[in-house]
Scaffold this motif. Structure first.
Motif, PDB file in Angstrom:
ATOM      1  N   ARG A 190       0.805  -1.094   0.117  1.00 42.74           N
ATOM      2  CA  ARG A 190      -0.098   0.034   0.005  1.00 42.74           C
ATOM      3  C   ARG A 190       0.726   1.184   0.101  1.00 42.74           C
ATOM      4  O   ARG A 190       1.599   1.463   0.940  1.00 42.74           O
ATOM      5  CB  ARG A 190      -0.881   0.025   1.098  1.00 42.74           C
ATOM      6  N   TRP A 218       1.879   5.420  -0.077  1.00 41.29           N
ATOM      7  CA  TRP A 218       1.116   6.598   0.783  1.00 41.29           C
ATOM      8  C   TRP A 218       1.179   7.982  -0.044  1.00 41.29           C
ATOM      9  O   TRP A 218       2.256   8.227  -0.798  1.00 41.29           O
ATOM     10  CB  TRP A 218       2.046   6.725   1.947  1.00 41.29           C
ATOM     11  N   HIS A 219      -0.021   8.712   0.005  1.00 43.20           N
ATOM     12  CA  HIS A 219       0.159  10.141  -0.364  1.00 43.20           C
ATOM     13  C   HIS A 219       0.841  10.977   0.315  1.00 43.20           C
ATOM     14  O   HIS A 219       0.659  10.974   1.632  1.00 43.20           O
ATOM     15  CB  HIS A 219      -1.343  10.243  -0.546  1.00 43.20           C
ATOM     16  N   ARG A 278      -1.348  10.384   4.266  1.00 40.20           N
ATOM     17  CA  ARG A 278      -2.304   9.453   4.365  1.00 40.20           C
ATOM     18  C   ARG A 278      -1.978   8.156   3.299  1.00 40.20           C
ATOM     19  O   ARG A 278      -1.386   8.284   2.480  1.00 40.20           O
ATOM     20  CB  ARG A 278      -3.915   9.939   3.862  1.00 40.20           C
ATOM     21  N   PRO A 279      -2.662   6.913   3.571  1.00 37.97           N
ATOM     22  CA  PRO A 279      -2.534   6.177   2.714  1.00 37.97           C
ATOM     23  C   PRO A 279      -3.293   6.132   1.351  1.00 37.97           C
ATOM     24  O   PRO A 279      -4.207   6.769   1.260  1.00 37.97           O
ATOM     25  CB  PRO A 279      -3.144   4.622   3.328  1.00 37.97           C
ATOM     26  N   ASP A 280      -2.670   5.564   0.146  1.00 34.48           N
ATOM     27  CA  ASP A 280      -3.330   5.694  -1.099  1.00 34.48           C
ATOM     28  C   ASP A 280      -4.504   5.184  -1.045  1.00 34.48           C
ATOM     29  O   ASP A 280      -4.777   4.182  -0.508  1.00 34.48           O
ATOM     30  CB  ASP A 280      -2.495   5.192  -2.181  1.00 34.48           C
ATOM     31  N   MET A 302      -4.400   0.136  -3.535  1.00 29.42           N
ATOM     32  CA  MET A 302      -3.312  -0.748  -3.394  1.00 29.42           C
ATOM     33  C   MET A 302      -3.128  -1.977  -4.155  1.00 29.42           C
ATOM     34  O   MET A 302      -4.170  -2.371  -4.792  1.00 29.42           O
ATOM     35  CB  MET A 302      -3.251  -1.027  -2.001  1.00 29.42           C
TER      36      MET A 302
END
Length: 376
Positions: free
Chosen positions: A272, A274-275, A282-284, A287
């Motif tokens: 996963r 990340w942005h 935050r997580p994208d 994934m």
């Protein structure tokens, strides 16, 4: 039928480069690993270059003298890239900026021509590491597909190792060969492809106990138990890539039942991203989740019989203590009083009253509920 680039096989090697000896320059000094030169220095004609614009959009081009990369926002001449240093930032005819870099292996794998689904970089990395593919290792693989995993294996075994790939379909072998030669700049000296069924061909092509690692990417790896056990050396690793739970279970049970291997281990990996933008970390939303399972085991010495590790036996029945552990009181639920039940019944009756029922029918339902009856 065997089809392969000019490379050493299990029984013969070029006179100037004995098996296990790195190729060298005329003065005797070791040369760089195969394909390394293509990853260094300025850009050259025929190279693949990845252009990334200011919005992060990527395009991969093959440099051609006199060529041009066109978009709706102008064009960029290939001649401006040929001879330039990797990492250069150039401007096209309309002022659009591009950064020029050689594609990474992960970029190449996900964009290369494919005839079959590729093994994703996250799984290829796990295979190389968890199967302990080392420089100089003798590896066989089955199910070449588009060559994605073959590239990672060749990088791991190096010029002094050996990768013998088996593929049933000639068109897949051709695609894989093209992709391998593209990224290495030509045929790899450690690679050999054989067309045909793995179970039959590997026994003809490889000596018993001569293979260090076996990598299988096929629908029914359990059918290859005898072939793998024959060619794999004692302590050697067998790793299989399977897509479904049923394949995973059947492979594991077949390995256990055979007795010539250690207890199998299995896992999957998920990646996963990340942005990253200021404080907006935050997580994208997307994934790379499930792509397949990996299952691995090791060959025992001849005559040794495998065993299943002892585990505490699981319960097959329920005692009175087990049943009492799941009563409402034991799990923290409060008793519901009769008073509360009557109040809920009145609430249900008032709900009926607010509905669109005729007054007589509504009253009959209220009376039935208040008396503890039911309404049909």
């Amino acid at each position: 039928m065997s089809t392969a680039p000019a490379s050493p096989s299990s029984s013969e090697t070029p006179a100037e480069t004995p098996a296990g000896t790195p190729a060298g320059t005329p003065d005797g000094t070791p040369s760089a690993p195969h394909g390394a030169a293509a990853r260094r220095g300025p850009f050259r004609p025929g190279e693949r270059v990845q252009l990334t614009d200011e919005k992060g959009r990527m395009n991969t081009i093959t440099l051609t003298p006199g060529g041009a990369f066109h978009t709706h926002k102008g064009f960029l001449l290939h001649d401006a890239l040929i001879g330039a240093t990797e990492g250069t930032i150039l401007e096209n005819t309309s002022g659009q900026l591009y950064q020029a870099l050689r594609p990474l292996l992960s970029d190449f794998v996900l964009s290369m021509p494919r005839g079959a689904a590729v093994v994703y970089p996250k799984d290829a990395g796990q295979i190389v590491t968890m199967a302990d593919i080392y420089p100089g290792a003798r590896v066989v693989e089955a199910g070449v597909g588009s060559g994605a995993l073959s590239i990672s294996l060749l990088r791991a075994v190096g010029d002094s190792g050996s990768l013998h790939s088996f593929e049933r379909r000639e068109e897949f072998a051709d695609i894989a060969r093209g992709n391998v030669e593209t990224i290495f700049g030509g045929p790899h000296p450690a690679w050999q492809i054989t067309l045909g069924d793995f179970q039959e061909q590997v026994l003809e092509q490889e000596e018993p106990g001569s293979v260090d690692r076996v990598v299988l990417d096929m629908l029914a790896p359990w059918e290859c138990l005898d072939a793998v056990a024959t060619v794999l050396s004692a302590g050697g690793v067998w790793i299989s890539y399977v897509a479904t739970v049923t394949q995973l279970s059947r492979t594991a049970e077949a390995i256990r039942a055979d007795g010539r291997f250690t207890e199998p281990e299995a896992w999957e990996s998920m990646v996963r991203g990340w942005h990253l933008e200021g404080l907006a970390v935050r997580p994208d939303h997307r994934m790379v989740a499930h792509t397949g399972f990996l299952i691995t085991t090791r060959r025992l010495a001849d005559g040794a019989v495998g065993f299943t590790p002892k585990r505490r036996p699981s319960k097959t029945g329920f005692s009175e203590e087990d049943l009492n552990a799941w009563t409402p009181q034991a799990v923290g639920e409060r008793d519901v009083s009769d008073k509360r039940l009557r109040r809920v019944a009145r609430d249900a009756a008032s709900t009926i009253q607010r509905g669109a029922l005729p007054p007589e029918e509504a009253q009959a339902r209220r009376d039935a509920i208040a008396d503890g009856g039911s309404v049909e």
